[in-house]
Design an enzyme around this catalytic site. Sequence first.
Site, mmCIF file in Angstrom:
data_model
loop_
_atom_site.group_PDB
_atom_site.id
_atom_site.type_symbol
_atom_site.label_atom_id
_atom_site.label_comp_id
_atom_site.label_asym_id
_atom_site.label_seq_id
_atom_site.Cartn_x
_atom_site.Cartn_y
_atom_site.Cartn_z
ATOM 1 N N MET A 22 0.805 -1.213 0.000
ATOM 2 C CA MET A 22 0.000 0.000 0.000
ATOM 3 C C MET A 22 0.840 1.266 0.000
ATOM 4 O O MET A 22 0.319 2.350 -0.204
ATOM 5 C CB MET A 22 -0.919 -0.001 1.219
ATOM 6 C CG MET A 22 -1.929 -1.127 1.238
ATOM 7 S SD MET A 22 -3.198 -0.910 -0.013
ATOM 8 C CE MET A 22 -4.063 0.494 0.660
ATOM 9 N N VAL A 25 5.998 3.802 5.022
ATOM 10 C CA VAL A 25 5.724 4.503 6.270
ATOM 11 C C VAL A 25 7.016 5.124 6.782
ATOM 12 O O VAL A 25 8.064 4.469 6.816
ATOM 13 C CB VAL A 25 5.141 3.554 7.338
ATOM 14 C CG1 VAL A 25 4.808 4.331 8.614
ATOM 15 C CG2 VAL A 25 3.898 2.860 6.819
ATOM 16 N N ASP A 135 -6.674 -7.057 7.157
ATOM 17 C CA ASP A 135 -5.268 -7.459 6.987
ATOM 18 C C ASP A 135 -4.587 -7.594 8.346
ATOM 19 O O ASP A 135 -3.485 -7.085 8.549
ATOM 20 C CB ASP A 135 -4.528 -6.448 6.104
ATOM 21 C CG ASP A 135 -3.218 -7.020 5.549
ATOM 22 O OD1 ASP A 135 -3.082 -8.262 5.512
ATOM 23 O OD2 ASP A 135 -2.351 -6.235 5.160
#
Length: 250
Positions: A22, A25, A135
Site C-alpha cells: 500500500m 511509512v 489485513d
Amino acid sequence: PRLGAVFAGRYEVLSVLGRGGMGAVYQVLDRELEEEVALKVLTPESFAEGTHAVQTLKQEIRLARKITHPNVVRTHDLGEADGLRFLTMEYVPGTTLRELLDRRGVLALAPGLQISKQLCRGLSAVHEAGIIHRDIKPENIMVLPNGVVKLMDFGIARIAEGGEHPSSDGQTVGTPYYMSPEQAMGRELDARSDLYTVGVVLFELFTGQRPFPGKEAAEVMHKHVSAEPPRPTSIRPDLTELLDKVVLAC
C-alpha cells in the site's frame, strides 16, 4: 519523501519505518506541532484521482479518526502533496509482533495471553466504529516496551479492493497466510473475517507455526478454504484445552 527533507512543507523525514504493497511509512517530525508522527505515503496506482477508492478512503478516515482506544494506533489526517496521498498517524516506538516471533519462535503462555487480549480489545473498538480491518497479521501488531499492544493499518486494506463490493471483480486483498476463506475467494467480507484471521495469528503466537504452511499463495489460500486446521495442543501439549477451543472457534 527523502531522509532529511521536508515533505508537504511540514513533515521532516527522520527515518523509514517500513514498506508494503500500500505504500511506505516514515517517522517524521511535524514542524507545526513539534511532535513525531508516522507518515504513510500511499501508492498512486491504488488511489487514482476520481475513483470510488478515493471516496471510500475518505470515509474510512472519518471513521478511523473517531477511534480513541489504547490498543489502536490513532489516525490523524489525510492529505495530498506532490501528487501523493498520505496519512498521518500516531507514532508508536516499539517492535512488531512479527519481529518478536522471529526472535523467539513462540511466546510463553502468560505474555501470549496479554498480547492476545489487547489485540481483541483493539479489534473490538475497530469493529464498533464500523471498520473491517481485512489485513490482521503480526506485521500490523505493535508491541511497546511497556507491554501495550496496538493494532495498526485498520480500514485501509478495504480501499485497494475497489470499494464496497470487492467481489465483483474477483479481487482478493490481504496476506495469504492470514486470509479468511471468504477473503481467499474474493467474496464480500464482514467482521467475522477478522475473527478468523485473529485465530490464525493466535495459532502462530502460541505454537510458533502457521496452521496452513505452504510456499505458493494459491496453495495456502486453497487450504484456508478447504482444510481443517490442526489443534494447537497437538503441536504444543502444554496449552490448555480452553485456549484450543478459542483458537479453533475463531
